[in-house]
Design an enzyme around this catalytic site. Structure first.
Site, PDB file in Angstrom:
ATOM      1  N   GLU A 138     -10.321   4.512   3.757  1.00 38.89           N
ATOM      2  CA  GLU A 138      -9.269   5.012   2.872  1.00 38.89           C
ATOM      3  C   GLU A 138      -9.715   4.586   1.349  1.00 38.89           C
ATOM      4  OE1 GLU A 138      -5.217   4.595   3.762  1.00 38.89           O
ATOM      5  OE2 GLU A 138      -5.246   5.634   5.629  1.00 38.89           O
TER       6      GLU A 138
ATOM      7  N   ARG B 218       1.743  17.069  12.637  1.00 43.78           N
ATOM      8  CA  ARG B 218       3.102  17.986  13.015  1.00 43.78           C
ATOM      9  C   ARG B 218       2.987  19.527  12.556  1.00 43.78           C
ATOM     10  NH1 ARG B 218       4.570  13.598   9.889  1.00 43.78           N
ATOM     11  NH2 ARG B 218       4.443  14.860   7.998  1.00 43.78           N
TER      12      ARG B 218
ATOM     13  N   LYS C 164      -3.927  -1.558  10.171  1.00 41.60           N
ATOM     14  CA  LYS C 164      -4.345  -1.896   8.868  1.00 41.60           C
ATOM     15  C   LYS C 164      -4.729  -3.172   8.332  1.00 41.60           C
ATOM     16  CE  LYS C 164      -3.314   2.440   7.132  1.00 41.60           C
ATOM     17  NZ  LYS C 164      -4.168   3.329   6.386  1.00 41.60           N
TER      18      LYS C 164
ATOM     19  N   GLN D 119      -3.383   2.482  14.998  1.00 43.58           N
ATOM     20  CA  GLN D 119      -2.251   2.895  14.260  1.00 43.58           C
ATOM     21  C   GLN D 119      -1.347   3.883  14.747  1.00 43.58           C
ATOM     22  OE1 GLN D 119      -3.619   4.529  10.603  1.00 43.58           O
ATOM     23  NE2 GLN D 119      -1.522   4.886   9.633  1.00 43.58           N
TER      24      GLN D 119
ATOM     25  N   ASP E  15       0.793  -1.162   0.106  1.00 45.37           N
ATOM     26  CA  ASP E  15      -0.035   0.133   0.084  1.00 45.37           C
ATOM     27  C   ASP E  15       1.005   1.255   0.172  1.00 45.37           C
ATOM     28  OD1 ASP E  15      -2.671   1.309   0.181  1.00 45.37           O
ATOM     29  OD2 ASP E  15      -2.377   1.531   2.110  1.00 45.37           O
TER      30      ASP E  15
ATOM     31  N   GLU F 299      -9.439  13.051   7.389  1.00 43.80           N
ATOM     32  CA  GLU F 299      -9.312  14.327   6.632  1.00 43.80           C
ATOM     33  C   GLU F 299     -10.711  15.274   6.825  1.00 43.80           C
ATOM     34  OE1 GLU F 299      -6.775  13.961   3.164  1.00 43.80           O
ATOM     35  OE2 GLU F 299      -7.502  12.115   3.358  1.00 43.80           O
TER      36      GLU F 299
ATOM     37  N   GLU G 145      -9.249   4.108  -2.323  1.00 42.68           N
ATOM     38  CA  GLU G 145      -7.998   3.919  -2.979  1.00 42.68           C
ATOM     39  C   GLU G 145      -8.116   3.286  -4.289  1.00 42.68           C
ATOM     40  OE1 GLU G 145      -4.659   2.275  -0.850  1.00 42.68           O
ATOM     41  OE2 GLU G 145      -5.402   3.065   1.263  1.00 42.68           O
TER      42      GLU G 145
ATOM     43  N   HIS H 113      -3.204  14.250   0.579  1.00 40.12           N
ATOM     44  CA  HIS H 113      -3.445  13.477   1.826  1.00 40.12           C
ATOM     45  C   HIS H 113      -2.309  13.565   2.710  1.00 40.12           C
ATOM     46  CE1 HIS H 113      -4.691  10.250   4.291  1.00 40.12           C
ATOM     47  NE2 HIS H 113      -3.890   9.562   3.991  1.00 40.12           N
TER      48      HIS H 113
ATOM     49  N   THR I 167      -8.862  -5.359   4.156  1.00 45.67           N
ATOM     50  CA  THR I 167      -8.814  -4.181   2.953  1.00 45.67           C
ATOM     51  C   THR I 167      -9.785  -4.697   1.911  1.00 45.67           C
ATOM     52  OG1 THR I 167      -6.383  -3.931   3.543  1.00 45.67           O
ATOM     53  CG2 THR I 167      -7.330  -3.294   1.280  1.00 45.67           C
TER      54      THR I 167
ATOM     55  N   ARG J   5      -7.528   4.040  13.167  1.00 48.64           N
ATOM     56  CA  ARG J   5      -6.481   5.334  13.531  1.00 48.64           C
ATOM     57  C   ARG J   5      -6.013   5.193  14.965  1.00 48.64           C
ATOM     58  NH1 ARG J   5      -5.232   6.649   8.560  1.00 48.64           N
ATOM     59  NH2 ARG J   5      -7.114   7.328   7.104  1.00 48.64           N
TER      60      ARG J   5
ATOM     61  N   THR K 107      -4.660   6.715   0.103  1.00 47.11           N
ATOM     62  CA  THR K 107      -5.975   7.437   0.144  1.00 47.11           C
ATOM     63  C   THR K 107      -5.636   8.541  -1.059  1.00 47.11           C
ATOM     64  OG1 THR K 107      -6.040   7.339   2.371  1.00 47.11           O
ATOM     65  CG2 THR K 107      -7.347   8.956   1.639  1.00 47.11           C
TER      66      THR K 107
ATOM     67  N   ASP L  15      -8.979   0.571   2.072  1.00 46.76           N
ATOM     68  CA  ASP L  15      -8.276   0.294   3.011  1.00 46.76           C
ATOM     69  C   ASP L  15      -8.523   0.632   4.421  1.00 46.76           C
ATOM     70  OD1 ASP L  15      -5.799  -1.143   3.822  1.00 46.76           O
ATOM     71  OD2 ASP L  15      -4.475   0.881   3.780  1.00 46.76           O
TER      72      ASP L  15
ATOM     73  N   TYR M 123       2.618   2.926  15.192  1.00 52.17           N
ATOM     74  CA  TYR M 123       3.318   3.054  13.885  1.00 52.17           C
ATOM     75  C   TYR M 123       4.654   3.748  14.189  1.00 52.17           C
ATOM     76  CZ  TYR M 123       2.592   8.198  13.357  1.00 52.17           C
ATOM     77  OH  TYR M 123       2.711   9.688  13.608  1.00 52.17           O
TER      78      TYR M 123
END
Length: 398
Positions: free
Chosen positions: A186, A128, A240, A227, A112, A345, A188, A119, A244, A224, A331, A220, A231
């Site tokens: 997600e 961040r 994840k 994750q 993936d 998002e 995709e 995105h 899927t 969150r 995504t 997918d 991650y």
């Protein structure tokens, strides 16, 4: 392309210009490979007298390579356009509403990617704030992770809410554990590999069409909260790998010639192995519906990295391809607020809940929610072709 003698309803995603491949099971029969045309699916094993298609997987056919893919497509077009073939072909057309559709191919490996600049920038701004939303390497290489092929499931398969560890609530506290409360989608686009490659031999970016058989849709699903805790430092894992969803239909690359476009302009020089002689951006328009309500319309043409560049990067270290390898775009998101392909998002991390037309509100998915992703693209002769939906409904945690 000629006109077909098969009645194709107005607005059907499956006109003659498309002819996507899938696996179907007719009443009282076994799973086999077919081609969608209008409201029907054509039994290829029967009309081509070829046992390659008499199995519940596209893999044996895909392994035969591009010359054979072109030959079969041309043969199917002849059968569906020449009235002389109608008496022999028509008995082998099955109504789509009378068959069961399955996974179109046997997955080998699954990768993936993270190919949408919009995105990636949105996620960066959330996680961040005050710094560059993109990491330093993002515009130098297509970032991806190796997923779990065993949890690729066909469209319509229910998705059980996953459980797992979550970030501790305070300093010194143990990690939380339980059902995910930030379950996401997600939207995709996925690419199915037909022709393998040798270990130790990179696949050139311009050999994309020699190896990739076709294109399908992907959801997918992402937990969150799971994750977010796991991650760092190695990336996505249990957040994840629980499911899927993959579309029932694989649109061959030949049906997408009119959809090819240049990718977004590059701001700096790419390494030579990522420089395309042919443009493989794709002008696909995706729509995401939550419980029947349209929540986003996504422009795949805005993706920074093309599927050909993804394939070249995936093999540049000498990693081999196998028939049935599958990779997804990550995504799909565009610049607009209604062009975001995830609830993360759309709700900006839960801070801006999404209001649906029926009065309900969502930040992330609730049990019983159903998500449907569809897509269309320009086809030959001004036609509009579609991919068929990829759907899934959320079930409570086990």
């Amino acid at each position: 392309m000629n006109h077909t003698w098969v009645t194709v309803p107005v607005g059907s995603p499956f006109p003659l210009e498309n002819l996507p491949y899938g696996v179907f099971t007719p009443a009282g029969g076994g799973a086999r490979v077919g081609v969608a045309i209008g409201a029907h699916v054509l039994d290829l094993a029967a009309v081509l007298a070829d046992d390659t298609f008499a199995h519940g997987s596209l893999n044996p056919f895909m392994a035969q390579g591009r010359a054979r893919w072109q030959e079969v497509r041309a043969a199917v077009v002849r059968l569906l356009t020449d009235e002389a073939h109608r008496p022999d072909v028509e008995p082998h057309l099955h109504r789509l509403d009378a068959v069961e559709l399955g996974m179109p191919f046997e997955p080998a490996d699954y990768v993936d990617f993270y190919a949408s600049e919009h995105h990636a920038a949105n996620i960066g701004r959330m996680f961040r704030p005050g710094s560059d939303p993109l990491t330093p390497q993002w515009k130098h290489l297509p970032i991806g992770y190796h997923g779990r092929a065993g949890t690729l499931v066909p469209s319509g398969t229910p998705v059980v809410r996953p459980s797992g560890q979550q970030r501790p609530s305070g300093e010194g506290a143990l990690p939380g554990f339980g059902p995910s409360v930030r379950l996401d989608i997600e939207a995709e686009v996925g690419f199915v590999v037909g022709t393998p490659s040798a270990l130790g031999t990179p696949v050139p970016v311009d050999d994309f069409r020699e190896h990739v058989f076709g294109v399908t849709l992907v959801n997918d699903w992402s937990a969150r909260d799971i994750q977010n805790w796991e991650y760092v430092p190695l990336g996505p894992f249990l957040g994840k790998s629980f499911a899927t969803s993959v579309g029932h239909w694989v649109v061959p690359l030949e049906a997408l010639e009119e959809a090819r476009v240049a990718p977004p302009a590059r701001e700096h020089e790419l390494r030579p192995y990522l420089v395309e002689k042919e443009d493989w951006g794709l002008d696909l328009t995706l729509e995401v519906r939550l419980n029947g309500h349209l929540v986003a319309t996504l422009p795949f043409a805005a993706m920074y990295w093309t599927p050909a560049q993804m394939l070249a990067h995936m093999t540049v270290n000498g990693a081999s391809l196998r028939t049935g390898d599958f990779y997804a775009s990550g995504t799909v998101s565009g610049p607009g607020e209604d062009q975001r392909g995830s609830l993360m998002e759309l709700s900006w991390g839960g801070a801006e809940p999404v209001e649906l037309p029926d009065g309900t509100v969502r930040t992330f998915l609730e049990d019983g929610d159903e998500v449907t992703i569809t897509a269309t693209a320009p086809g030959a002769g001004g036609a509009r072709i579609g991919f068929g939906p990829v759907t899934g409904r959320i079930l409570p945690a086990a």
